[in-house]
Design an enzyme around this catalytic site. Structure first.
Site, PDB file in Angstrom:
ATOM      1  N   ASP A  97       0.859  -1.171   0.000  1.00 35.52           N
ATOM      2  CA  ASP A  97       0.000   0.000   0.000  1.00 35.52           C
ATOM      3  C   ASP A  97       0.900   1.227   0.000  1.00 35.52           C
ATOM      4  OD1 ASP A  97      -2.068   1.788   0.277  1.00 35.52           O
ATOM      5  OD2 ASP A  97      -2.284   1.478   2.432  1.00 35.52           O
ATOM      6  N   ASP A  99       0.455   5.170   0.179  1.00 36.85           N
ATOM      7  CA  ASP A  99      -0.587   6.144   0.437  1.00 36.85           C
ATOM      8  C   ASP A  99       0.039   7.494   0.716  1.00 36.85           C
ATOM      9  OD1 ASP A  99      -2.765   7.573   1.899  1.00 36.85           O
ATOM     10  OD2 ASP A  99      -3.757   5.656   1.514  1.00 36.85           O
ATOM     11  N   ASP A 315       3.713   1.530   2.907  1.00 40.30           N
ATOM     12  CA  ASP A 315       3.212   1.429   4.279  1.00 40.30           C
ATOM     13  C   ASP A 315       3.648   0.056   4.803  1.00 40.30           C
ATOM     14  OD1 ASP A 315       1.737   0.900   6.575  1.00 40.30           O
ATOM     15  OD2 ASP A 315      -0.033   1.964   5.860  1.00 40.30           O
TER      16      ASP A 315
END
Ligand SMILES: [Zn+2]
Ligand SMILES: [Zn+2]
Length: 412
Positions: A97, A99, A315
């Site tokens: 991920d 972000d 992440d």
């Protein structure tokens, strides 16, 4: 949270989507019968430990309930509907991920804000760990999908894909790339070779990608005073990346950038006077030998700095969590009304999330906007808004409604 009337309206729009084109946009994960599903419902609360035998069953559920957000487990289970410790973990995809929430961008200060749930103290930019006023750690955050943030996240994603394919040897077919529908990108590796990796093994992959514990001294450097041997661009793994990072730094660095690394004025002058000569020949083997009169330890400082920009800011928690729920492809994001969408790897550079993830393309809506920064959706830019009634294209109005920054006026 949005006002009741707006919440009902968003729910109605989501249901309309799943009952029309949404049903064909939804992508069931491989081996759907082994996955756990979770949903955030408009009625409130989270529904977890759901299982589906087939894609048809899943689509029917989405049409009936039209949740605010839909997720499935990266894990494969014997009994996906059982309690956590009785599910029977069989393996998991490797997911990443990226972000904008985890990447420092200059614009966060402008468009993001937070408010302490306990005392109401509010601020702009990054959410602090503790409230400066009362010391509590719970905040309500308002973040926006902005162009600069999204572009930054995309760059990190491209570096990640390069590491996964070049260094780890995954084929492009095993690596799927998605826009999350909000402020980032997801990369899924669906390959048998990763399924059984435990959290510790996944952490090692993460450390490699973020360059944790990376010591450039161990990556092809040999320094004797001012004579230096170092890695080349065509070296594999971190060696090549260090050469590339150094090149990219040299290309753009100002005298001040070198100064910040602790280099002396005379050294900086020497580098700058030879810069073009160095850059032209950087493709050669051991380009470091070109560097005359600069002590090796200064090059190590530059190489360390250059290497940092070759890491990918993923992440780390998501990848090491072998039970993680990830957003379902083709489903809508409850904070934007955009949808999660797959990106072909050869198109990622030109991919424009603020165009391609738009879902509600028809018509316009009248809304009352309490506050929103300037936003681009599609080709056009809207706002900033403060306490005003406006008529906006449906996708823009839905974004503001989903963000809780606006309320519907007489459309319902
Ligand atoms: Zn507080
Ligand atoms: Zn931004």
């Amino acid at each position: 949270m949005y006002a009741m009337k707006s919440s009902n309206f968003i729910h109605k729009m989501f249901r309309k989507y799943y009952r029309s084109e949404g049903s064909s946009m939804l992508e069931a994960p491989p081996e759907i019968e082994k996955r756990e599903f979770g949903f955030i419902m408009f009625e409130g609360g989270m529904l977890r430990h759901k299982g589906f035998k087939s894609k048809d069953e899943l689509v029917t559920f989405m049409k009936d309930f039209a949740p605010s957000d839909a997720y499935y487990s990266c894990a494969y289970y014997e009994n996906p509907e059982a309690e956590m410790d009785e599910k029977g973990w069989l393996g998991a995809d490797l997911v990443f991920d990226i972000d904008a929430d985890h990447i420092r961008t200059p614009c966060n200060k402008v468009h993001d804000s937070w408010i302490c749930v306990n005392c109401g103290f509010a601020g702009r930019g990054y959410t602090p760990e503790k409230c400066p006023s009362c010391g509590m750690e719970k905040f309500e955050e308002k973040t926006w999908p902005c162009e600069v943030c999204l572009e930054t996240a995309k760059n990190e994603t491209m570096k990640l894909i390069d590491i996964l394919t070049a260094d780890f040897g995954f084929s492009p077919k095993e690596v799927k790339v998605y826009f999350s529908g909000h402020r980032g990108y997801h990369v899924h590796v669906e390959s048998e070779t990763v399924q059984e990796l435990d959290a510790v093994a996944r952490k090692e992959i993460v450390d490699y990608i973020i360059g944790l514990g990376l010591d450039v001294n161990f990556h092809g450097f040999n320094v004797y005073g001012s004579s230096i041997i170092g890695p080349s661009l065509d070296d594999a793994g971190w060696r090549g990346r260090i050469a590339k990072g150094t090149y990219e730094f040299l290309l753009k660095a100002s005298a001040n950038d070198f100064k910040r690394l602790g280099l002396r004025k005379r050294t900086i002058e020497k580098i700058l006077s030879q810069r073009n000569h160095i850059l032209e020949r950087w493709g050669q083997r051991n380009p470091w030998a070109l560097l005359k009169g600069i002590v090796g330890k200064n090059w190590i400082k530059i190489a360390e700095y250059g290497a940092k920009f070759q890491t990918s800011q993923i992440d780390t928690v998501v990848t090491t969590d072998i039970h993680r729920l990830i957003r379902l492809n083709g489903s809508l994001h409850g904070k934007t009304g955009f949808r999660k969408i797959q990106i072909q790897q050869n198109n990622i550079e030109s991919f424009d999330p603020l165009k391609e993830a738009i879902t509600f393309r028809d018509g316009a809506l009248k809304v009352f906007v309490s506050e929103a920064p300037e936003l681009r959706v599609g080709e056009e830019t809207y706002g900033p808004f403060k306490e005003c009634k406006v008529e906006l294209p449906t996708a823009v109005a839905m974004l503001l409604l989903c963000k809780g920054a606006a309320e519907v006026l007489n459309n319902v």
